[in-house]
Enzyme design. Sequence first.
Site, PDB file in Angstrom:
ATOM      1  N   PHE A 110      -0.165   1.023  -4.316  1.00 52.17           N
ATOM      2  CA  PHE A 110      -1.030   0.208  -3.464  1.00 52.17           C
ATOM      3  C   PHE A 110      -0.807  -1.273  -3.749  1.00 52.17           C
ATOM      4  O   PHE A 110      -0.641  -1.670  -4.900  1.00 52.17           O
ATOM      5  CB  PHE A 110      -2.509   0.539  -3.728  1.00 52.17           C
ATOM      6  CG  PHE A 110      -2.875   1.972  -3.464  1.00 52.17           C
ATOM      7  CD1 PHE A 110      -3.174   2.398  -2.184  1.00 52.17           C
ATOM      8  CD2 PHE A 110      -2.923   2.892  -4.498  1.00 52.17           C
ATOM      9  CE1 PHE A 110      -3.522   3.714  -1.937  1.00 52.17           C
ATOM     10  CE2 PHE A 110      -3.272   4.219  -4.260  1.00 52.17           C
ATOM     11  CZ  PHE A 110      -3.569   4.627  -2.972  1.00 52.17           C
ATOM     12  N   HIS A 111      -0.846  -2.091  -2.726  1.00 50.27           N
ATOM     13  CA  HIS A 111      -0.853  -3.539  -2.901  1.00 50.27           C
ATOM     14  C   HIS A 111      -2.309  -4.003  -3.033  1.00 50.27           C
ATOM     15  O   HIS A 111      -3.229  -3.373  -2.522  1.00 50.27           O
ATOM     16  CB  HIS A 111      -0.186  -4.227  -1.699  1.00 50.27           C
ATOM     17  CG  HIS A 111       1.293  -4.052  -1.667  1.00 50.27           C
ATOM     18  ND1 HIS A 111       2.170  -5.113  -1.581  1.00 50.27           N
ATOM     19  CD2 HIS A 111       2.070  -2.940  -1.709  1.00 50.27           C
ATOM     20  CE1 HIS A 111       3.404  -4.671  -1.575  1.00 50.27           C
ATOM     21  NE2 HIS A 111       3.378  -3.345  -1.647  1.00 50.27           N
ATOM     22  N   TYR A 112      -2.491  -5.138  -3.698  1.00 54.46           N
ATOM     23  CA  TYR A 112      -3.836  -5.680  -3.859  1.00 54.46           C
ATOM     24  C   TYR A 112      -4.316  -6.306  -2.548  1.00 54.46           C
ATOM     25  O   TYR A 112      -3.586  -7.058  -1.895  1.00 54.46           O
ATOM     26  CB  TYR A 112      -3.858  -6.723  -4.971  1.00 54.46           C
ATOM     27  CG  TYR A 112      -3.649  -6.136  -6.342  1.00 54.46           C
ATOM     28  CD1 TYR A 112      -4.719  -5.655  -7.079  1.00 54.46           C
ATOM     29  CD2 TYR A 112      -2.375  -6.033  -6.898  1.00 54.46           C
ATOM     30  CE1 TYR A 112      -4.543  -5.103  -8.345  1.00 54.46           C
ATOM     31  CE2 TYR A 112      -2.182  -5.481  -8.154  1.00 54.46           C
ATOM     32  CZ  TYR A 112      -3.258  -5.013  -8.869  1.00 54.46           C
ATOM     33  OH  TYR A 112      -3.073  -4.459 -10.118  1.00 54.46           O
ATOM     34  N   THR A 118      -0.967 -10.088   0.220  1.00 60.10           N
ATOM     35  CA  THR A 118      -0.616  -8.783  -0.363  1.00 60.10           C
ATOM     36  C   THR A 118       0.798  -8.787  -0.925  1.00 60.10           C
ATOM     37  O   THR A 118       1.242  -7.781  -1.486  1.00 60.10           O
ATOM     38  CB  THR A 118      -0.739  -7.674   0.703  1.00 60.10           C
ATOM     39  OG1 THR A 118       0.124  -7.980   1.813  1.00 60.10           O
ATOM     40  CG2 THR A 118      -2.171  -7.535   1.188  1.00 60.10           C
TER      41      THR A 118
END
Length: 230
Positions: A110-112, A118
């Site tokens: 997952f990206h932040y 992102t």
Amino acid sequence: MAFHETYKSFYMRLFYSLLSKINYLKHISRYSYETYRAQKYYKDRNVYIAPNVQITSSALEDNVKIFGPGRVYKSTIAKFSYVQYNSNIGYTSIGPFCSIGPNFISGMGFHYLDKLSTHPIFYEKQNLWNISFSENNNPPVHLNTSIGADTWIGANVFIKDGVNIGIGAVIGAGSVVVNDIPDFAIYAGIPAKLIKMRFDSDKINSILESKWWSKDISEINLYYSKFISD
């Protein structure tokens, strides 16, 4: 002054370009060596790893087949399972006797979402570009994915991190799986939804109790003969 700054800018770009290429070559050579080592280690265990498959920090049981190109990292693949070409598998546990079609993807992370962007340079201090706006190194979050024994996954399937796929499940081609799938369920679609169950509850319980996938070949053959005669 402008002339000097132009040359300074040129040499800086050249420096970062060379640094990026060196890091890329180190990256490729490490994967090539680990793949070679894996091919050598599994040679006598009837395991096939295509030459253009990258194997990193993973464990394979006997009789596993992985066709390339592809990538397997930080994952485990149990006996008699096979993976077709163009698959990218990470942080995933694959049970025995699984059939995985081409272009399968799992464990991408997952990206932040709470940063300005992102993009990795906003939260990873060490990244492909060697440029970062972050003082801390926060790599993408990865959750372990589990695929139960005897699962059939069609072509072009994506499974979200942290999802658990039950034993004997079937996932239709082109599906995007974002939630857990129960034992012996057939799922398909975007997002993947229940189509039907493979067997009734009595048959499912009987198969689960047998745990045939954990037995040796001779025992499986006996169970299969009994199964088709019922």
